[in-house]
Design an enzyme around this catalytic site. Structure first.
Site, PDB file in Angstrom:
ATOM      1  N   GLY A  13       0.828  -1.210   0.000  1.00 17.22           N
ATOM      2  CA  GLY A  13       0.000   0.000   0.000  1.00 17.22           C
ATOM      3  C   GLY A  13       0.859   1.255   0.000  1.00 17.22           C
ATOM      4  O   GLY A  13       0.579   2.219  -0.721  1.00 17.22           O
ATOM      5  N   LYS A  16       2.423   1.757  -3.377  1.00 15.27           N
ATOM      6  CA  LYS A  16       1.422   2.264  -4.326  1.00 15.27           C
ATOM      7  C   LYS A  16       1.253   3.779  -4.149  1.00 15.27           C
ATOM      8  O   LYS A  16       1.287   4.546  -5.109  1.00 15.27           O
ATOM      9  CB  LYS A  16       0.092   1.548  -4.058  1.00 15.27           C
ATOM     10  CG  LYS A  16      -1.003   1.900  -5.023  1.00 15.27           C
ATOM     11  CD  LYS A  16      -2.246   1.081  -4.693  1.00 15.27           C
ATOM     12  CE  LYS A  16      -3.463   1.962  -4.773  1.00 15.27           C
ATOM     13  NZ  LYS A  16      -4.478   1.669  -3.807  1.00 15.27           N
ATOM     14  N   TYR A  56       5.067 -19.938   7.915  1.00 18.84           N
ATOM     15  CA  TYR A  56       6.035 -19.220   7.077  1.00 18.84           C
ATOM     16  C   TYR A  56       5.700 -19.411   5.599  1.00 18.84           C
ATOM     17  O   TYR A  56       5.561 -18.443   4.844  1.00 18.84           O
ATOM     18  CB  TYR A  56       7.445 -19.734   7.387  1.00 18.84           C
ATOM     19  CG  TYR A  56       8.536 -19.001   6.637  1.00 18.84           C
ATOM     20  CD1 TYR A  56       8.708 -17.624   6.798  1.00 18.84           C
ATOM     21  CD2 TYR A  56       9.394 -19.685   5.784  1.00 18.84           C
ATOM     22  CE1 TYR A  56       9.704 -16.958   6.112  1.00 18.84           C
ATOM     23  CE2 TYR A  56      10.398 -19.021   5.097  1.00 18.84           C
ATOM     24  CZ  TYR A  56      10.552 -17.655   5.266  1.00 18.84           C
ATOM     25  OH  TYR A  56      11.539 -16.995   4.587  1.00 18.84           O
ATOM     26  N   LYS A  60       4.357 -16.494   2.911  1.00 18.62           N
ATOM     27  CA  LYS A  60       5.137 -16.083   1.740  1.00 18.62           C
ATOM     28  C   LYS A  60       4.364 -16.326   0.452  1.00 18.62           C
ATOM     29  O   LYS A  60       4.474 -15.556  -0.498  1.00 18.62           O
ATOM     30  CB  LYS A  60       6.484 -16.812   1.710  1.00 18.62           C
ATOM     31  CG  LYS A  60       7.465 -16.319   2.772  1.00 18.62           C
ATOM     32  CD  LYS A  60       7.901 -14.891   2.507  1.00 18.62           C
ATOM     33  CE  LYS A  60       9.040 -14.477   3.430  1.00 18.62           C
ATOM     34  NZ  LYS A  60       9.488 -13.092   3.165  1.00 18.62           N
ATOM     35  N   ARG A  97      19.547 -22.108  12.462  1.00 22.55           N
ATOM     36  CA  ARG A  97      19.852 -22.601  11.121  1.00 22.55           C
ATOM     37  C   ARG A  97      21.163 -23.376  11.103  1.00 22.55           C
ATOM     38  O   ARG A  97      22.035 -23.212  11.957  1.00 22.55           O
ATOM     39  CB  ARG A  97      19.824 -21.462  10.109  1.00 22.55           C
ATOM     40  CG  ARG A  97      18.371 -21.235   9.678  1.00 22.55           C
ATOM     41  CD  ARG A  97      18.235 -20.125   8.723  1.00 22.55           C
ATOM     42  NE  ARG A  97      18.570 -18.873   9.357  1.00 22.55           N
ATOM     43  CZ  ARG A  97      18.675 -17.732   8.686  1.00 22.55           C
ATOM     44  NH1 ARG A  97      18.515 -17.707   7.399  1.00 22.55           N
ATOM     45  NH2 ARG A  97      18.953 -16.621   9.327  1.00 22.55           N
TER      46      ARG A  97
END
Ligand code: UDP
Length: 226
Positions: A13, A16, A56, A60, A97
């Site tokens: 938004g 834009k 997740y 996405k 990770r």
């Protein structure tokens, strides 16, 4: 889910309103546990919407859908990067990770925790290559999703062995249970990025690991000095 969905909506938004170009940092997770290998951009994926990774993955996927809708309906200037496993200095130590986990376990002489049988694969891209890929995508005119990653694929077990070899650590490998919905394979098909961005990774896995290792060694030394 809120960041990926509501957060993306807010930023779309704003883009834009400001007539700004918008780049979505998407992910190989949109392919889920892929049934097609290596993954090309036209593969729709195999995601468990209600599994532990669903928050997740679905956020996405929602973000990609919304980005495409803003592009089509509002004519917003958008890009979508599908980022595969990336590593390098300044990763957080305890984000869970595999790259920082194994490197730190090896440096501290702790057991390396391989999940499952370790035969699941990943393809690791060094951070400077990824940054260049993202920059090239941002400055290109290509609006559909583009895979960015290093196609050099290896099993998690081989990755653990390589870390032990490079660090000359005496740590052992131990096997722990595999997290639910952990993708069995993952490897980017980067033919599209090669063609439209004239981009491909140039830092070898060994070189990338060497640089990352130096970073974590340094951190351990400065912690000891504190
Ligand atoms: N992994 C592992 N031991 C660890 C952390 C991760 O064997 O201590 C495995 C994990 O199960 C997955 C792979 O390494 O198969 C990559 O995990 P990571 O969380 O780094 O990334 P992703 O699963 O999102 O690709």
């Amino acid at each position: 889910m809120k960041v990926g969905s509501l957060g993306t909506h807010k930023v779309l938004g704003l883009a834009k309103e400001k007539k700004a170009r918008f780049l979505l940092a998407s992910t190989s997770e949109v392919y889920g546990d892929p049934l097609s290998h290596p993954q090309k951009e036209d593969y729709w994926g195999n995601v468990n919407p209600i599994g532990p990774r669903g928050v997740y993955d679905e956020a996405k996927r929602f973000a990609e859908a919304m980005t495409m809708a803003y592009q089509r309906f509002h004519k917003l200037d958008t890009r979508i990067a599908r980022i595969f496993n990336t590593f390098g200095p300044r990763m957080r130590e305890r984000d869970g990770r595999v790259v920082p986990t194994f490197i730190l376990q090896a440096l501290r002489g702790e057991d390396l925790t391989v999940f499952g049988d370790g035969l699941q694969t990943r393809s690791f891209c060094y951070i400077s290559d990824m940054v260049q890929g993202i920059y090239k995508l941002l400055t290109s005119e290509y609006a559909a999703p583009v895979n960015l990653g290093n196609p050099q694929e290896m099993s998690v077990l081989d990755f653990a062995k390589k870390i032990l070899e490079i660090t000359e650590s005496s740590s052992k490998i131990v096997f722990k249970s595999l997290p639910e919905d952990d993708p069995q394979v993952r490897q980017p098909d980067i033919s599209l990025a090669k063609k439209i961005l004239k981009w491909e990774p140039s830092v070898s896995f060994e070189e990338g690991i060497k640089r990352t290792l130096e970073y974590f060694q340094q951190r351990l030394i400065s912690k000891q000095e504190d």
